[in-house]
Design a protein around this motif. Structure first.
Motif, PDB file in Angstrom:
ATOM      1  N   LEU A  44       9.434   1.695  -5.599  1.00  0.00           N
ATOM      2  CA  LEU A  44       9.887   3.018  -5.192  1.00  0.00           C
ATOM      3  C   LEU A  44      11.265   3.308  -5.774  1.00  0.00           C
ATOM      4  O   LEU A  44      12.057   2.397  -6.017  1.00  0.00           O
ATOM      5  CB  LEU A  44       9.935   3.098  -3.666  1.00  0.00           C
ATOM      6  CG  LEU A  44       8.610   2.892  -2.924  1.00  0.00           C
ATOM      7  CD1 LEU A  44       8.852   2.864  -1.423  1.00  0.00           C
ATOM      8  CD2 LEU A  44       7.618   3.976  -3.280  1.00  0.00           C
ATOM      9  N   VAL A  45      11.533   4.579  -5.963  1.00  0.00           N
ATOM     10  CA  VAL A  45      12.863   4.991  -6.408  1.00  0.00           C
ATOM     11  C   VAL A  45      13.825   4.830  -5.233  1.00  0.00           C
ATOM     12  O   VAL A  45      13.537   5.284  -4.120  1.00  0.00           O
ATOM     13  CB  VAL A  45      12.844   6.449  -6.897  1.00  0.00           C
ATOM     14  CG1 VAL A  45      14.241   6.905  -7.289  1.00  0.00           C
ATOM     15  CG2 VAL A  45      11.884   6.594  -8.066  1.00  0.00           C
ATOM     16  N   PRO A  46      14.973   4.185  -5.407  1.00  0.00           N
ATOM     17  CA  PRO A  46      15.911   3.997  -4.290  1.00  0.00           C
ATOM     18  C   PRO A  46      16.384   5.333  -3.734  1.00  0.00           C
ATOM     19  O   PRO A  46      16.460   6.346  -4.442  1.00  0.00           O
ATOM     20  CB  PRO A  46      17.060   3.197  -4.919  1.00  0.00           C
ATOM     21  CG  PRO A  46      16.477   2.568  -6.138  1.00  0.00           C
ATOM     22  CD  PRO A  46      15.427   3.507  -6.635  1.00  0.00           C
ATOM     23  N   PHE A  58       0.823  -1.199   0.000  1.00  0.00           N
ATOM     24  CA  PHE A  58       0.000   0.000   0.000  1.00  0.00           C
ATOM     25  C   PHE A  58       0.865   1.260   0.000  1.00  0.00           C
ATOM     26  O   PHE A  58       0.388   2.340  -0.353  1.00  0.00           O
ATOM     27  CB  PHE A  58      -0.943  -0.009   1.207  1.00  0.00           C
ATOM     28  CG  PHE A  58      -0.282   0.315   2.513  1.00  0.00           C
ATOM     29  CD1 PHE A  58      -0.233   1.615   2.980  1.00  0.00           C
ATOM     30  CD2 PHE A  58       0.288  -0.681   3.282  1.00  0.00           C
ATOM     31  CE1 PHE A  58       0.368   1.924   4.181  1.00  0.00           C
ATOM     32  CE2 PHE A  58       0.885  -0.389   4.481  1.00  0.00           C
ATOM     33  CZ  PHE A  58       0.921   0.928   4.937  1.00  0.00           C
ATOM     34  N   VAL A  59       2.143   1.146   0.391  1.00  0.00           N
ATOM     35  CA  VAL A  59       3.043   2.295   0.334  1.00  0.00           C
ATOM     36  C   VAL A  59       3.225   2.747  -1.116  1.00  0.00           C
ATOM     37  O   VAL A  59       3.193   3.947  -1.424  1.00  0.00           O
ATOM     38  CB  VAL A  59       4.398   1.950   0.986  1.00  0.00           C
ATOM     39  CG1 VAL A  59       5.382   3.099   0.804  1.00  0.00           C
ATOM     40  CG2 VAL A  59       4.220   1.634   2.462  1.00  0.00           C
ATOM     41  N   THR A 110      10.225  14.539  -2.786  1.00  0.00           N
ATOM     42  CA  THR A 110       9.648  14.414  -1.447  1.00  0.00           C
ATOM     43  C   THR A 110       8.662  13.253  -1.386  1.00  0.00           C
ATOM     44  O   THR A 110       8.609  12.522  -0.388  1.00  0.00           O
ATOM     45  CB  THR A 110       8.950  15.728  -1.062  1.00  0.00           C
ATOM     46  OG1 THR A 110       9.880  16.808  -1.153  1.00  0.00           O
ATOM     47  CG2 THR A 110       8.406  15.657   0.346  1.00  0.00           C
ATOM     48  N   ALA A 111       7.874  13.061  -2.447  1.00  0.00           N
ATOM     49  CA  ALA A 111       6.928  11.941  -2.484  1.00  0.00           C
ATOM     50  C   ALA A 111       7.667  10.605  -2.439  1.00  0.00           C
ATOM     51  O   ALA A 111       7.263   9.674  -1.723  1.00  0.00           O
ATOM     52  CB  ALA A 111       6.058  12.036  -3.738  1.00  0.00           C
ATOM     53  N   GLN A 112       8.762  10.488  -3.193  1.00  0.00           N
ATOM     54  CA  GLN A 112       9.541   9.252  -3.168  1.00  0.00           C
ATOM     55  C   GLN A 112      10.210   9.059  -1.810  1.00  0.00           C
ATOM     56  O   GLN A 112      10.283   7.934  -1.294  1.00  0.00           O
ATOM     57  CB  GLN A 112      10.591   9.273  -4.278  1.00  0.00           C
ATOM     58  CG  GLN A 112      10.028   9.210  -5.684  1.00  0.00           C
ATOM     59  CD  GLN A 112       9.363   7.880  -5.995  1.00  0.00           C
ATOM     60  OE1 GLN A 112       9.646   6.863  -5.344  1.00  0.00           O
ATOM     61  NE2 GLN A 112       8.491   7.875  -6.992  1.00  0.00           N
ATOM     62  N   ARG A 133       2.061   6.501  -5.632  1.00  0.00           N
ATOM     63  CA  ARG A 133       1.477   6.684  -6.965  1.00  0.00           C
ATOM     64  C   ARG A 133       0.319   7.674  -6.925  1.00  0.00           C
ATOM     65  O   ARG A 133       0.140   8.474  -7.861  1.00  0.00           O
ATOM     66  CB  ARG A 133       1.006   5.331  -7.500  1.00  0.00           C
ATOM     67  CG  ARG A 133       2.125   4.351  -7.768  1.00  0.00           C
ATOM     68  CD  ARG A 133       1.615   3.008  -8.215  1.00  0.00           C
ATOM     69  NE  ARG A 133       0.968   3.084  -9.507  1.00  0.00           N
ATOM     70  CZ  ARG A 133       0.432   2.033 -10.139  1.00  0.00           C
ATOM     71  NH1 ARG A 133       0.498   0.839  -9.572  1.00  0.00           N
ATOM     72  NH2 ARG A 133      -0.131   2.170 -11.306  1.00  0.00           N
ATOM     73  N   LEU A 134      -0.470   7.646  -5.849  1.00  0.00           N
ATOM     74  CA  LEU A 134      -1.567   8.597  -5.715  1.00  0.00           C
ATOM     75  C   LEU A 134      -1.037  10.022  -5.590  1.00  0.00           C
ATOM     76  O   LEU A 134      -1.540  10.953  -6.244  1.00  0.00           O
ATOM     77  CB  LEU A 134      -2.419   8.227  -4.503  1.00  0.00           C
ATOM     78  CG  LEU A 134      -3.563   9.180  -4.155  1.00  0.00           C
ATOM     79  CD1 LEU A 134      -4.564   9.255  -5.296  1.00  0.00           C
ATOM     80  CD2 LEU A 134      -4.244   8.745  -2.869  1.00  0.00           C
TER      81      LEU A 134
END
Length: 662
Positions: free
Chosen positions: A65-67, A3-4, A119-121, A9-10
């Motif tokens: 996710l982006v590392p 869900f993370v 920041t989102a990543q 993505r949202l």
């Protein structure tokens, strides 16, 4: 996919919508002619667009996710440096109170968009770090609970850790002897005397511990470490719930800061207040990670609030708007804060969390399995000697086993299969037959000739003509031997004379030939029946080999793959337990709900732990379409602002809607 990833993505989609909604002529997200014709600015804009795309969730088909190193690399490469000041109102706008339009450069807006996506990543990385770190604690807690509740596991743990206790006791004795000034150079007698005194004093100091049995000590240690792990897990749950309740996830779904504006904002600063949201989210993540590392004597939420109140980036809503419009929030400063968060705060949390879990987690495999490993090591020489002495027998057994398998495969699977295929193709070599093809025709023609010759040799009154001979041939074909039987009946009255002068012997031999033909006719019927069921007999011959092969395959598949049915059953049992834990969390959360019926952040974090485990387990056994429906229900269950009552209703819906799979 957890869900993370869905949350990131949202948020990323909201940022894209925010950009697209403002790409109108004259807007800050629309490139000006000056920027388009300036080679330096055009190159800079192309670089920022490339970096933004590398941080977008749509840049790759993999939902990951982006590392963290990649995020820091993008921030270093971007070199954010722009700043802006709002234009002043003119006289007419000031007179009539018309809100001014805050204009910025396209490059500046792209820098903020890049910073927002970074920041989102980073937000997803922090959530994922907390989540993945807390989930394995459940197994460690169960391990210590088994030790604390059963004497068998407590005794096993005492045996497993006995070398550690002996090593600790030896170090204490050695330290005590060194403190007393003992050394081997001073003489063995003096050294052993000091060791003896230290052992006696240690025994006196531990005399109170002798009252308690070693099993009770092991159980007490298990209770203590299980309690410490529960505390760590609760802090992680509180941090997770707080970040989801007040971070970017909440802003992207409920706040207006990251939503697409359908109309012009009433105040000029509303055009850029989403930038203040990004800065506040970075400050919130920094405060949460700091409290997780340092601990807090009181409530987790209050400790985080005390830190964020003093943070210049986590200002109240109105103050944040003013700071945004006065140029206080510069992309370079916010990017540096985000870079420090990823470099220091997140890495420090990972290391401190690892140390805390290592101190209270279950022992390493070396400690838990040193006894069987030692027994195996000791007996390895004996096993090796037996293997060397019986090398020829072992090799012979292996060869015979391989030859047996090969012969079984060829004789009971391959050959019957070839026969079945030959039968289907009407191969003459594979036909089932109990008599030769021309045997009946030859014996029947011989009988016909014998009867005709007998009738010609023994006519009744006059020689026989061709029509009479043809009539006899037709009767013989139908099995009628009247001509021979009449002569036989006549000669049998005087058998001796008939045998010497008559035709008794010939008639008797003809009847023997007739009997042979009748037997062959019966055998021909049986042969026809066998040929009509030839394919059935082929499959009957193939069945034993196929059944044995399938049985061995399923047994080996069950041994090496743990049997898919058993795995499915175990997964279904795990889903039932997780659903029970979700129900227990919601029932216990009734006492801690706020005025809006929302559960606390701690209960919300615990609920998210179980939801994550549920969706990971359900993905293995649910059909794809049904799993997508389940994700919708789980998203509704994880939304804290739906209220406790609605969350309970969602649990009931999951229980009856997916009962077939749970």
């Amino acid at each position: 996919m957890s869900f993370v990833v869905d949350q990131v993505r949202l948020i990323d989609s909201r940022l894209d919508q925010l950009q697209l909604s403002k790409q109108q002529p004259g807007d800050s997200f629309c490139i000006s002619s000056e920027e388009a014709h300036d080679p330096g600015k055009a190159t800079r804009i192309a670089q920022l667009q490339r970096l933004i795309k590398s941080l977008s969730t749509t840049s790759s088909s993999k939902a990951t996710l982006v590392p963290v190193p990649s995020i820091k690399s993008v921030l270093d490469e971007a070199q954010l440096c722009t700043s802006w000041q709002p234009f002043a109102q003119d006289a007419s706008e000031a007179r009539f109170g018309t809100p001014q339009r805050i204009e910025t450069s396209y490059e500046h807006e792209l820098e903020w968009l890049l910073l927002s996506k970074a920041t989102a990543q980073a937000y997803g990385s922090v959530l994922n770090t907390i989540l993945e770190g807390a989930l394995p604690l459940e197994d460690d807690i169960w391990y210590w609970q088994d030790i604390a509740s059963t004497y068998r596991y407590a005794g096993l743990y005492s045996v497993q850790t006995s070398p550690l206790r002996l090593w600790t006791w030896s170090k204490d004795i050695y330290t005590d002897v060194r403190r007393r000034g003992g050394a081997i150079a001073n003489g063995w007698s003096q050294f052993y005397g000091l060791v003896k005194d230290a052992v006696q004093e240690r025994s006196i100091a531990d005399i109170q511990r002798r009252v308690v049995s070693p099993l009770a000590l092991a159980q007490a240690e298990g209770k203590q470490k299980a309690k410490a792990l529960r505390k760590i897990r609760l802090r992680s749950a509180n941090a997770l719930g707080l970040l989801l309740g007040e971070g970017l996830s909440y802003e992207s779904m409920h706040g207006e800061d990251l939503r697409t504006f359908d109309s012009e904002p009433t105040r000029p600063e509303d055009q850029h207040k989403w930038k203040g949201t990004i800065a506040r989210s970075i400050a919130l993540m920094d405060a949460v990670l700091r409290i997780l590392d340092e601990g807090c004597p009181g409530k987790f939420d209050d400790a985080v609030a005390a830190i964020t109140e003093e943070d210049q980036y986590f200002a109240p809503q109105e103050s944040s708007r003013e700071a945004t419009t006065t140029g206080f929030l510069k992309p370079a400063d916010v990017a540096q804060r985000l870079h420090d968060l990823l470099t220091r705060s997140l890495s420090k949390h990972a290391s401190s969390y690892t140390v805390a879990v290592h101190q209270n987690g279950k022992p390493s495999p070396l400690i838990r399995y040193w006894l069987p490993a030692s027994l195996l090591l000791i007996s390895s020489t004996t096993i090796l000697r037996i293997a060397v002495n019986r090398k020829e027998q072992i090799l012979t057994w292996v060869r015979e086993f391989g030859q047996t398998v090969k012969d079984f495969w060829l004789n009971w699977v391959i050959e019957p299969s070839k026969k079945v295929i030959g039968t289907i193709r009407h191969d003459e070599g594979s036909e089932v037959s109990i008599m030769s093809k021309r045997s009946l025709e030859g014996d029947r023609a011989s009988l016909e000739r014998m009867v005709v010759d007998f009738a010609v040799a023994h006519p009744n009154d006059s020689p026989m003509n061709e029509s009479q001979i043809a009539d006899i041939r037709a009767k013989v074909r139908e099995g009628d031997l009247t001509t021979v039987l009449k002569a036989y009946e006549k000669d049998i009255q005087k058998p001796i004379m008939g045998a010497i002068t008559g035709s008794l012997v010939s008639a008797l031999l003809i009847q023997i030939q007739k009997t042979k033909v009748d037997v062959e006719v019966a055998m021909s019927g049986i042969d026809s029946i066998l040929k009509s069921q030839e394919l059935l007999f082929g499959f009957i011959g193939l069945t034993p080999g196929v059944l044995v092969t399938i049985g061995l395959y399923r047994w080996l598949n069950g041994v090496f793959n743990n049997r898919a049915s058993m795995e499915k059953w175990a997964t279904q049992g795990q889903l039932v337990l997780i659903l029970r834990n979700i129900d227990r969390i919601l029932v216990a959360a009734r006492r801690t709900t706020n005025d809006y019926g929302e559960i606390s952040y701690e209960d919300q974090g615990l609920l998210l732990f179980e939801i994550h485990r549920f969706r990971q387990s359900a993905q293995a056994i649910f059909p794809r379409r049904m799993f997508q429906d389940l994700l919708q229900d789980l998203d509704e269950l994880s939304e804290n602002r739906n209220g406790l009552q609605r969350q309970k209703e969602v649990v009931e819906r999951i229980r009856w809607a997916y009962a077939k799979y749970i």
